[in-house]
Design an enzyme around this catalytic site. Structure first.
Site, PDB file in Angstrom:
ATOM      1  CE1 TYR A 135      -3.452   2.597   0.239  1.00 56.25           C
ATOM      2  CE2 TYR A 135      -3.677   2.180   2.578  1.00 56.25           C
ATOM      3  CZ  TYR A 135      -4.063   2.855   1.445  1.00 56.25           C
ATOM      4  OH  TYR A 135      -5.067   3.784   1.515  1.00 56.25           O
ATOM      5  CG  LEU A 170      15.076  -5.447   6.565  1.00 60.55           C
ATOM      6  CD1 LEU A 170      15.626  -5.282   5.148  1.00 60.55           C
ATOM      7  CD2 LEU A 170      13.683  -6.042   6.475  1.00 60.55           C
ATOM      8  CG  LEU A 171      12.755  -2.295  12.345  1.00 59.90           C
ATOM      9  CD1 LEU A 171      11.767  -3.289  12.976  1.00 59.90           C
ATOM     10  CD2 LEU A 171      13.251  -1.309  13.409  1.00 59.90           C
ATOM     11  N   GLY A 176       2.974  -2.765   6.985  1.00 63.49           N
ATOM     12  CA  GLY A 176       1.763  -3.064   6.219  1.00 63.49           C
ATOM     13  C   GLY A 176       1.358  -4.510   6.363  1.00 63.49           C
ATOM     14  CD1 TRP A 177      -2.748  -6.952   5.402  1.00 61.76           C
ATOM     15  CD2 TRP A 177      -2.426  -5.006   4.351  1.00 61.76           C
ATOM     16  NE1 TRP A 177      -3.867  -6.172   5.593  1.00 61.76           N
ATOM     17  CE2 TRP A 177      -3.699  -4.976   4.963  1.00 61.76           C
ATOM     18  CE3 TRP A 177      -1.994  -3.875   3.637  1.00 61.76           C
ATOM     19  CZ2 TRP A 177      -4.547  -3.876   4.882  1.00 61.76           C
ATOM     20  CZ3 TRP A 177      -2.843  -2.783   3.560  1.00 61.76           C
ATOM     21  CH2 TRP A 177      -4.107  -2.780   4.178  1.00 61.76           C
ATOM     22  N   GLY A 178       3.008  -6.999   5.183  1.00 60.93           N
ATOM     23  CA  GLY A 178       4.159  -7.868   5.388  1.00 60.93           C
ATOM     24  C   GLY A 178       4.904  -8.394   4.167  1.00 60.93           C
ATOM     25  CG  LEU A 197       0.876   1.718  15.480  1.00 65.63           C
ATOM     26  CD1 LEU A 197       0.622   3.218  15.572  1.00 65.63           C
ATOM     27  CD2 LEU A 197       0.982   1.142  16.901  1.00 65.63           C
ATOM     28  CD  GLU A 200      -8.981  -6.425  10.142  1.00 64.27           C
ATOM     29  OE1 GLU A 200      -8.867  -7.171   9.152  1.00 64.27           O
ATOM     30  OE2 GLU A 200      -9.897  -6.507  10.965  1.00 64.27           O
ATOM     31  CB  CYS A 358      -3.505  11.091  -3.839  1.00 64.44           C
ATOM     32  SG  CYS A 358      -3.912  11.521  -2.152  1.00 64.44           S
TER      33      CYS A 358
HETATM   34  C1  LIG Z   1       0.790   3.332   4.109  1.00 64.43           C
HETATM   35  S1  LIG Z   1       1.053   1.974   5.174  1.00 64.43           S
HETATM   36  C2  LIG Z   1       2.469   1.300   4.381  1.00 64.43           C
HETATM   37  C3  LIG Z   1       2.622  -0.147   4.645  1.00 64.43           C
HETATM   38  C4  LIG Z   1       3.793  -0.827   3.937  1.00 64.43           C
HETATM   39  N1  LIG Z   1       5.058  -0.256   4.329  1.00 64.43           N
HETATM   40  C5  LIG Z   1       3.613  -0.802   2.439  1.00 64.43           C
HETATM   41  O1  LIG Z   1       4.420  -0.161   1.762  1.00 64.43           O
HETATM   42  O2  LIG Z   1       2.691  -1.442   1.957  1.00 64.43           O
HETATM   43  C6  LIG Z   1       1.705   2.670   6.686  1.00 64.43           C
HETATM   44  C7  LIG Z   1       2.057   1.682   7.780  1.00 64.43           C
HETATM   45  O3  LIG Z   1       2.626   2.405   8.896  1.00 64.43           O
HETATM   46  C8  LIG Z   1       2.140   1.846  10.115  1.00 64.43           C
HETATM   47  N2  LIG Z   1       2.271   2.865  11.172  1.00 64.43           N
HETATM   48  C9  LIG Z   1       1.692   4.077  11.232  1.00 64.43           C
HETATM   49  N3  LIG Z   1       2.069   4.727  12.361  1.00 64.43           N
HETATM   50  C10 LIG Z   1       2.925   3.886  13.029  1.00 64.43           C
HETATM   51  C11 LIG Z   1       3.650   3.980  14.245  1.00 64.43           C
HETATM   52  N4  LIG Z   1       3.555   5.050  15.017  1.00 64.43           N
HETATM   53  N5  LIG Z   1       4.437   2.933  14.607  1.00 64.43           N
HETATM   54  C12 LIG Z   1       4.512   1.825  13.816  1.00 64.43           C
HETATM   55  N6  LIG Z   1       3.856   1.689  12.651  1.00 64.43           N
HETATM   56  C13 LIG Z   1       3.061   2.700  12.269  1.00 64.43           C
HETATM   57  C14 LIG Z   1       0.712   1.438   9.780  1.00 64.43           C
HETATM   58  O4  LIG Z   1       0.227   0.507  10.715  1.00 64.43           O
HETATM   59  C15 LIG Z   1       0.907   0.861   8.373  1.00 64.43           C
HETATM   60  O5  LIG Z   1       1.329  -0.475   8.464  1.00 64.43           O
END
Ligand SMILES: C[S@@+](CC[C@H](N)C(=O)[O-])C[C@H]1O[C@@H](n2cnc3c(N)ncnc32)[C@H](O)[C@@H]1O
Length: 391
Positions: A135, A170-171, A176-178, A197, A200, A358
């Site tokens: 996403y 790696l962190l 997202g959905w991993g 956070l 789901e 957007c």
């Molecule tokens: C737009 S999504 C991107 C997900 C993924 N990286 C991708 O590219 O598909 C943003 C992600 O940031 C996480 N997130 C937002 N605020 C956060 C926080 N304070 N600590 C940890 N994760 C956070 C959300 O739960 C979500 O998984």
């Protein structure tokens, strides 16, 4: 002509260079910039004069969401047109209202903010994201790449930029959905850690880890990035997460990354950016991403420099995000029948504005997408040239 109609006429005349027709609630109409209108905006009823003078963008967006306005013509193109016109209403900076809707980003707020957006049903997201459920901005190597290919390209591109090697830790902050942490483990031999956070997302990743027998190689936690401690990583990245951090917390984000990286460790931030100063968008803050803030690219670079990192590479993927959003919207549109089973018309109009708005905002250059690569101290193991990223 009433005061409200005159105000609307002035606003639209100032904001558009292209042929447009406005039809008012009483049947009156005006047309300017040519005979063949590219857009027809129909007011089914009058709108709040007070809100219009306070914040025309929000007033018109809300009227569209409520069905008080209908738009004929491509909304993405309309937004591009608005951003390309110097005196357009969309460029009016929101004042008091922006302050009212921009929520803070303390840890409790951040949980609510993330769940408001990401926990509205995996079924909904799976209707218009591709199978990877990434996403964020994809990476197109050619016009022919479909969304799935472009999202996989993006994951590889980032992992290659990070020069990730087997066995390294790696962190992924905001995973997202991993998909990335799983691919980093399976294809690059990394020991992958992800945090999110969204409950789901967390549940879905745990299922994927089990299904793929990756319990010793991929780990996910439901937690805030500020709570990460007592552990270090060779590589730390975030994709589409910095936009959730909030203006006041940018220093804390980069301080945290510094603390989490080993010496010589490499980090990548992939974030929507403003070309100059950062900003929050009142419509997005109120309806789509509470607590969201788009950092200015110079803010990111300044944070990196001031924390003692070494800046390695900066790349704009602006057009790639425009195309990604167009593809998401096409999928969204094709699945409207199914989406309507669980979401109401207001939601659909709100998300149409979000996705199309957007896309237009990226195409017009109002916003950008940057990947920024940096290391903690120097790292002389990276190859001499950027070729390693493309092999
Ligand atoms: C737009 S999504 C991107 C997900 C993924 N990286 C991708 O590219 O598909 C943003 C992600 O940031 C996480 N997130 C937002 N605020 C956060 C926080 N304070 N600590 C940890 N994760 C956070 C959300 O739960 C979500 O998984």
């Amino acid at each position: 002509m009433s005061i409200l109609k005159t105000a609307l006429k002035t606003i639209f005349q100032r904001s558009f260079k292209e042929p447009i027709k406005i039809i008012f609630w009483d049947g009156d109409s005006i047309q300017f910039n040519g005979e063949e209108p590219k857009y027809v905006v129909t007011f089914n009823k009058s709108i709040s004069e007070e809100l219009l003078s306070e914040d025309p963008t929000l007033a018109l967006a809300e009227a569209y969401m409520d069905g008080d306005i209908d738009i004929q013509g491509d909304i993405k193109d309309l937004i591009i047109s608005l951003y390309s016109t110097k005196d357009s209403f969309i460029k009016v900076k929101s004042g008091i209202l922006a302050g009212l809707v921009s929520k803070r980003n303390n840890k409790k707020d951040s949980i609510e903010n993330a769940q408001y957006h990401y926990d509205i049903g995996n079924d909904f997201y799976s209707l218009w994201l591709d199978e990877s459920m990434m996403y964020s901005c994809a990476y197109f190597k050619s016009d022919e790449d479909n969304l799935k290919v472009a999202q996989e390209n993006k994951i590889d591109y980032i992992l290659k930029k990070l020069w990730i090697k087997p066995g390294q830790k790696l962190l992924d902050i905001g995973c997202g959905w991993g998909e990335l942490i799983i691919k980093a483990a399976k294809s690059y031999g990394a020991k992958s850690y992800g945090i999110t956070l969204s409950e789901e997302q967390y549940k879905t990743i745990n299922k994927k880890i089990k299904k793929e027998n990756l319990e010793n190689q991929v780990f996910v936690k439901l937690m805030d990035y500020r709570d990460l401690k007592n552990e270090t990583f060779d590589r730390v990245l975030s994709i589409g997460m910095l936009e959730h951090v909030g203006e006041g917390n940018l220093p804390d984000y980069f301080k945290k990354v510094y603390e989490l990286l080993v010496d010589g460790g490499i980090s990548l931030v992939h974030s929507i950016t403003m070309p100059n100063d950062g900003a929050n968008n009142i419509f997005l803050n109120k309806y789509i991403f509470p607590g969201g803030y788009v950092p200015g690219v110079k803010q990111i670079i300044t944070e990196i420099a001031e924390r003692g990192f070494n800046l390695l590479d900066v790349e704009s993927l602006r057009r790639h995000y425009g195309k990604t959003l167009e593809m998401w919207y096409e999928n969204f549109k094709s699945n409207l029948y199914t989406i309507r089973q669980t979401k109401d018309e207001r939601f659909i109009r709100m998300w149409t504005l979000f996705l199309q708005g957007c896309a237009g905002s990226f195409y017009s250059g109002n916003i950008d997408l940057h990947q920024v690569l940096f290391s903690k101290g120097i790292n002389d193991n990276i190859p001499w040239t950027r070729e390693y990223i493309y092999n």
